[in-house]
Design a protein around this motif. Structure first.
Motif, PDB file in Angstrom:
ATOM      1  N   TYR A 176       0.815  -1.218   0.000  1.00 26.04           N
ATOM      2  CA  TYR A 176       0.000   0.000   0.000  1.00 26.04           C
ATOM      3  C   TYR A 176       0.849   1.269   0.000  1.00 26.04           C
ATOM      4  O   TYR A 176       0.352   2.359   0.221  1.00 26.04           O
ATOM      5  CB  TYR A 176      -0.954   0.018   1.197  1.00 26.04           C
ATOM      6  N   GLU A 177       2.142   1.100  -0.293  1.00 26.77           N
ATOM      7  CA  GLU A 177       3.069   2.232  -0.202  1.00 26.77           C
ATOM      8  C   GLU A 177       2.758   3.315  -1.240  1.00 26.77           C
ATOM      9  O   GLU A 177       2.907   4.510  -0.985  1.00 26.77           O
ATOM     10  CB  GLU A 177       4.506   1.746  -0.381  1.00 26.77           C
ATOM     11  N   GLU A 178       2.308   2.904  -2.409  1.00 28.03           N
ATOM     12  CA  GLU A 178       2.049   3.875  -3.469  1.00 28.03           C
ATOM     13  C   GLU A 178       0.659   4.495  -3.372  1.00 28.03           C
ATOM     14  O   GLU A 178       0.312   5.363  -4.167  1.00 28.03           O
ATOM     15  CB  GLU A 178       2.241   3.218  -4.842  1.00 28.03           C
ATOM     16  N   GLY A 179      -0.119   4.052  -2.393  1.00 22.81           N
ATOM     17  CA  GLY A 179      -1.427   4.652  -2.203  1.00 22.81           C
ATOM     18  C   GLY A 179      -2.446   3.660  -1.694  1.00 22.81           C
ATOM     19  O   GLY A 179      -2.840   2.739  -2.422  1.00 22.81           O
ATOM     20  N   PRO A 232       1.691   7.203  14.302  1.00 22.48           N
ATOM     21  CA  PRO A 232       0.398   6.530  14.416  1.00 22.48           C
ATOM     22  C   PRO A 232      -0.698   7.182  13.583  1.00 22.48           C
ATOM     23  O   PRO A 232      -1.551   6.480  13.028  1.00 22.48           O
ATOM     24  CB  PRO A 232       0.086   6.611  15.915  1.00 22.48           C
ATOM     25  N   ALA A 233      -0.685   8.513  13.466  1.00 27.40           N
ATOM     26  CA  ALA A 233      -1.731   9.190  12.692  1.00 27.40           C
ATOM     27  C   ALA A 233      -1.674   8.776  11.224  1.00 27.40           C
ATOM     28  O   ALA A 233      -2.712   8.584  10.579  1.00 27.40           O
ATOM     29  CB  ALA A 233      -1.587  10.706  12.827  1.00 27.40           C
ATOM     30  N   LYS A 234      -0.468   8.643  10.689  1.00 33.55           N
ATOM     31  CA  LYS A 234      -0.302   8.224   9.292  1.00 33.55           C
ATOM     32  C   LYS A 234      -0.930   6.847   9.064  1.00 33.55           C
ATOM     33  O   LYS A 234      -1.639   6.631   8.067  1.00 33.55           O
ATOM     34  CB  LYS A 234       1.184   8.184   8.935  1.00 33.55           C
ATOM     35  N   TYR A 235      -0.693   5.934   9.985  1.00 35.93           N
ATOM     36  CA  TYR A 235      -1.184   4.573   9.788  1.00 35.93           C
ATOM     37  C   TYR A 235      -2.667   4.446  10.117  1.00 35.93           C
ATOM     38  O   TYR A 235      -3.345   3.562   9.580  1.00 35.93           O
ATOM     39  CB  TYR A 235      -0.318   3.584  10.563  1.00 35.93           C
ATOM     40  N   VAL A 236      -3.189   5.317  10.952  1.00 32.14           N
ATOM     41  CA  VAL A 236      -4.641   5.389  11.125  1.00 32.14           C
ATOM     42  C   VAL A 236      -5.288   5.788   9.804  1.00 32.14           C
ATOM     43  O   VAL A 236      -6.311   5.212   9.394  1.00 32.14           O
ATOM     44  CB  VAL A 236      -5.012   6.380  12.244  1.00 32.14           C
ATOM     45  N   GLU A 237      -4.709   6.752   9.115  1.00 33.19           N
ATOM     46  CA  GLU A 237      -5.246   7.171   7.820  1.00 33.19           C
ATOM     47  C   GLU A 237      -5.188   6.029   6.810  1.00 33.19           C
ATOM     48  O   GLU A 237      -6.121   5.849   6.009  1.00 33.19           O
ATOM     49  CB  GLU A 237      -4.470   8.377   7.301  1.00 33.19           C
ATOM     50  N   ARG A 248      -7.268   0.033  -2.129  1.00 39.51           N
ATOM     51  CA  ARG A 248      -8.652  -0.173  -1.667  1.00 39.51           C
ATOM     52  C   ARG A 248      -9.601  -0.305  -2.863  1.00 39.51           C
ATOM     53  O   ARG A 248     -10.483  -1.170  -2.876  1.00 39.51           O
ATOM     54  CB  ARG A 248      -9.074   1.003  -0.789  1.00 39.51           C
ATOM     55  N   GLN A 249      -9.411   0.527  -3.868  1.00 40.63           N
ATOM     56  CA  GLN A 249     -10.280   0.455  -5.038  1.00 40.63           C
ATOM     57  C   GLN A 249     -10.110  -0.881  -5.756  1.00 40.63           C
ATOM     58  O   GLN A 249     -11.091  -1.493  -6.206  1.00 40.63           O
ATOM     59  CB  GLN A 249      -9.976   1.605  -5.994  1.00 40.63           C
TER      60      GLN A 249
END
Length: 251
Positions: free
Chosen positions: A40-43, A72-77, A48-49
């Motif tokens: 999921y590094e590139e998006g 943590p905020a980055k990975y929550v997103e 998800r799509q």
């Protein structure tokens, strides 16, 4: 009890492109996939799509422990973008490990802090084991006891294959952590000394007694099952044989 069955995408990392695997997994009967970094590094939105388009779900994803501690905020997103509930740190690099209870207690405390943070977003932190968590420390305790011992809010993705390779009993671990288990990995291992596929096997083709273990699954709090193989020479054969076997057990 019939579980949702997910597939750890790390298993087929050597057979890109990832997006082409998703429809194949759906056709085999899988309900979801479990991404790992860098899938999921590139998006996360793009992945998800692709998952949605294949008719699959993402219940959880593997992520770095350092990410939970420092970003943590980055990975929550990322979790929100993937539609995942379970944020799963799976590893402490060998060069960072220390043979002390204090070190593993600190790991458990970091996970507990992360679990408290992400809970505000409806998410959960889940530890995934390898074999090193079952090697006795000088005082006779095991790292897994300290990792999971700091907070009941830290859940467990139990990898039965690595527990077996460590010389521990997956039955005992399923029973001990029954109310903490969020996901079960029915990873199978070939007899010791097997070199093919690094000694791993499709579920049901190895040495683990799944008819003995499977009835214990329903006694846990597991939300789903995740198939995984660390280095299959044929990922499609692994994925198909594993899900066929699990369904034959009524899972």
């Amino acid at each position: 009890m019939s579980y949702k069955i997910s597939y750890q995408l790390y298993s087929s990392r050597n057979f890109p492109p990832l997006k082409d695997q998703l429809s194949v997994l759906k056709a085999m009967g899988y309900d979801g996939v479990e991404p790992w970094l860098p899938a999921y590094e590139e998006g996360a939105e793009t992945l998800r799509q692709q998952i949605d388009d294949a008719g699959l779900a993402c219940y959880g994803f593997h992520m770095p422990l350092d990410g939970l501690v420092n970003e943590p905020a980055k990975y929550v997103e990322i979790a929100q973008a993937l539609g995942a509930t379970y944020m799963i740190p799976p590893f402490v690099p060998a060069e960072q490990r220390q043979d002390t209870t204090e070190f593993w207690q600190r790991i458990g405390e970091q996970l507990a802090t992360g679990a408290d943070y992400v809970s505000k977003h409806g998410l959960k932190v889940v530890w995934h084991n390898h074999d090193f968590e079952y090697a006795a420390l000088p005082d006779g305790t095991r790292p897994i006891e300290h990792i999971l011992g700091q907070s009941d809010d830290v859940l467990f993705e139990i990898d039965c294959g690595w527990i077996t390779r460590a010389g521990a009993d997956p039955v005992a671990e399923l029973e001990r952590y029954a109310d903490r288990i969020a996901a079960i990995q029915p990873k199978d291992t070939a007899p010791p000394g097997t070199e093919k596929d690094d000694g791993w096997a499709p579920t049901g083709d190895g040495i683990i007694d799944w008819p003995r273990l499977a009835p214990l699954f329903k006694e846990t709090s597991a939300h789903h099952i995740v198939t995984e193989h660390d280095n299959p020479s044929d990922w499609k054969e692994f994925a198909q044989r594993s899900i066929t076997y699990l369904k034959s057990l009524g899972l």
